[in-house]
Design an enzyme around this catalytic site. Structure first.
Site, mmCIF file in Angstrom:
data_model
loop_
_atom_site.group_PDB
_atom_site.id
_atom_site.type_symbol
_atom_site.label_atom_id
_atom_site.label_comp_id
_atom_site.label_asym_id
_atom_site.label_seq_id
_atom_site.Cartn_x
_atom_site.Cartn_y
_atom_site.Cartn_z
ATOM 1 N N HIS A 50 -9.933 23.737 138.446
ATOM 2 C CA HIS A 50 -10.512 24.032 137.117
ATOM 3 C C HIS A 50 -11.138 22.790 136.533
ATOM 4 C CE1 HIS A 50 -8.029 27.608 137.386
ATOM 5 N NE2 HIS A 50 -6.980 26.869 137.548
ATOM 6 N N HIS A 80 -7.841 14.815 131.616
ATOM 7 C CA HIS A 80 -8.842 15.545 132.374
ATOM 8 C C HIS A 80 -10.085 15.696 131.504
ATOM 9 C CE1 HIS A 80 -6.788 18.614 129.994
ATOM 10 N NE2 HIS A 80 -8.015 19.113 129.891
ATOM 11 N N HIS A 115 -13.814 18.161 130.515
ATOM 12 C CA HIS A 115 -14.596 19.403 130.569
ATOM 13 C C HIS A 115 -16.046 18.978 130.452
ATOM 14 C CE1 HIS A 115 -10.923 21.865 129.729
ATOM 15 N NE2 HIS A 115 -10.558 20.742 129.135
ATOM 16 N N GLU A 170 -15.890 21.018 124.577
ATOM 17 C CA GLU A 170 -15.208 22.232 124.099
ATOM 18 C C GLU A 170 -15.284 22.272 122.567
ATOM 19 O OE1 GLU A 170 -11.358 22.362 126.422
ATOM 20 O OE2 GLU A 170 -12.566 23.920 127.329
ATOM 21 N N HIS A 205 -9.776 14.940 127.556
ATOM 22 C CA HIS A 205 -8.520 15.364 126.917
ATOM 23 C C HIS A 205 -7.357 14.553 127.457
ATOM 24 C CE1 HIS A 205 -10.326 19.570 125.927
ATOM 25 N NE2 HIS A 205 -10.642 18.642 125.026
ATOM 26 N N THR A 257 -6.820 24.909 125.751
ATOM 27 C CA THR A 257 -8.122 25.580 125.861
ATOM 28 C C THR A 257 -8.282 26.239 127.227
ATOM 29 O OG1 THR A 257 -9.232 23.652 126.808
ATOM 30 C CG2 THR A 257 -9.166 23.822 124.376
ATOM 31 N N THR A 258 -7.223 26.132 128.051
ATOM 32 C CA THR A 258 -7.233 26.832 129.333
ATOM 33 C C THR A 258 -6.012 27.741 129.354
ATOM 34 O OG1 THR A 258 -5.816 25.185 130.401
ATOM 35 C CG2 THR A 258 -8.196 24.816 130.522
HETATM 36 C C1 LIG Z 1 -7.076 23.392 133.899
HETATM 37 C C2 LIG Z 1 -5.661 22.953 133.764
HETATM 38 N N1 LIG Z 1 -5.326 22.824 132.383
HETATM 39 C C3 LIG Z 1 -4.407 21.957 132.068
HETATM 40 O O1 LIG Z 1 -3.789 21.335 132.906
HETATM 41 C C4 LIG Z 1 -4.148 21.728 130.617
HETATM 42 C C5 LIG Z 1 -2.828 21.544 130.230
HETATM 43 C C6 LIG Z 1 -2.562 21.296 128.889
HETATM 44 C C7 LIG Z 1 -3.602 21.242 127.957
HETATM 45 CL CL1 LIG Z 1 -3.216 20.914 126.308
HETATM 46 C C8 LIG Z 1 -4.948 21.430 128.361
HETATM 47 S S1 LIG Z 1 -6.249 21.274 127.227
HETATM 48 N N2 LIG Z 1 -7.621 21.670 127.903
HETATM 49 O O2 LIG Z 1 -6.020 22.176 126.106
HETATM 50 O O3 LIG Z 1 -6.266 19.867 126.848
HETATM 51 C C9 LIG Z 1 -5.214 21.687 129.719
HETATM 52 C C10 LIG Z 1 -4.760 23.927 134.351
HETATM 53 C C11 LIG Z 1 -4.429 25.090 133.696
HETATM 54 C C12 LIG Z 1 -3.602 26.004 134.326
HETATM 55 C C13 LIG Z 1 -3.092 25.747 135.591
HETATM 56 C C14 LIG Z 1 -3.367 24.549 136.192
HETATM 57 C C15 LIG Z 1 -4.186 23.638 135.560
HETATM 58 O O4 LIG Z 1 -4.436 22.423 136.104
HETATM 59 ZN ZN LIG Z 2 -8.831 20.153 128.365
#
Ligand SMILES: C[C@@H](NC(=O)c1ccc(Cl)c(S(N)(=O)=O)c1)c1ccccc1O
Ligand SMILES: [Zn+2]
Length: 237
Positions: free
Chosen positions: A62, A92, A94, A104, A117, A175-176
């Site tokens: 992702h 990571h 986006h 985002e 992020h 957001t995922t």
């Molecule tokens: C894409 C990736 N998402 C996260 O790891 C992720 C975790 C916590 C937060 Cl707070 C965010 S965020 N975008 O809100 O900052 C993104 C992901 C999602 C599901 C399964 C595996 C995986 O690697």
């Molecule tokens: Zn993110």
């Protein structure tokens, strides 16, 4: 199969397996700068990162993320809108398929080419996955990337931080998927610079696995969600 960012499994379809997608505190949002209320009670953000904590970089299909050892308080977020100590778990990005989109969060409806992020979890809970289901469990620092010529030093998250940590903050979600409503968002006002060459590096990454038809990892962003009455606060300069 699983969720993704394509037509058949992208953000508009996530509610099927994750009904919280239409919940009251979803992220990202559009930040209307004129409506963000100044809050003198907000503390300066205190980010302390130890590069020796970085473990590995992985493409999770992702995004790509850099994970950190989080068994001690060596890479932490304190201050800002949060109380207590939050530990860095991973960071990571986006990004878009072109420089006119990819972030985002948006600021006055402006999109940036990418958004970083830095994901932290509240040490009041025993682990990241425990914290991820609590309303004050996570805190994510969002930093916009914008195009210019620059060099990338060796990887220490603090080199990724802008000089000014002036920020907006609001209560939101991942957001995922699983889109859990457990994130205190801290979005920095000042973007950091990234060269178009580095942006192209992102766009060379793949969503697809070995032996699958190549699908480039681009447009892995969710669009802004309804504010539903939430207030956005802004820190002192
Ligand atoms: C894409 C990736 N998402 C996260 O790891 C992720 C975790 C916590 C937060 Cl707070 C965010 S965020 N975008 O809100 O900052 C993104 C992901 C999602 C599901 C399964 C595996 C995986 O690697
Ligand atoms: Zn993110």
């Amino acid at each position: 199969g699983g969720w993704g960012y394509a037509e058949h499994n992208g953000p508009d379809k996530w509610f099927r397996n994750f009904p919280i997608a239409n919940g009251p505190r979803q992220s990202p949002i559009n930040i209307v700068s004129a409506e963000a209320a100044y809050d003198h009670a907000l503390q300066p953000l205190a980010l302390k990162y130890d590069p020796s904590n970085s473990l590995d970089i992985l493409n999770n299909g992702h995004s790509f993320q850099v994970t950190f050892a989080d068994d001690a308080d060596s890479s932490t977020l304190t201050g800002g809108p949060v109380s207590g100590t939050y530990r860095l778990k991973q960071f990571h990005f986006h990004w878009g398929s072109s420089d006119d989109k990819g972030s985002e969060h948006t600021v006055d409806s402006k999109m940036f080419p990418a958004e970083l992020h830095l994901v932290h979890w509240n040490t009041a809970y025993p682990s990241f996955s425990e914290a991820a289901s609590k309303p004050d469990g996570l805190a994510v620092v969002g930093i916009f990337l914008e195009g210019t010529q620059t060099s990338f030093a060796d990887f220490d998250p603090s080199v990724l931080l802008p000089d000014s940590l002036d920020y907006w903050t609001y209560d939101g979600s991942l957001t995922t998927p699983p889109l859990l409503q457990s994130v205190t968002w801290i979005v920095c006002k000042q973007p950091i610079s990234i060269s178009s060459v580095q942006m192209e590096e992102f766009r060379n990454l793949l969503f697809s696995a070995e032996g699958e038809p190549e699908r480039y990892m681009v447009d892995n962003y969710r669009s802004p969600q309804p504010l539903k009455g939430r207030k956005i606060l802004r820190s002192l300069k």
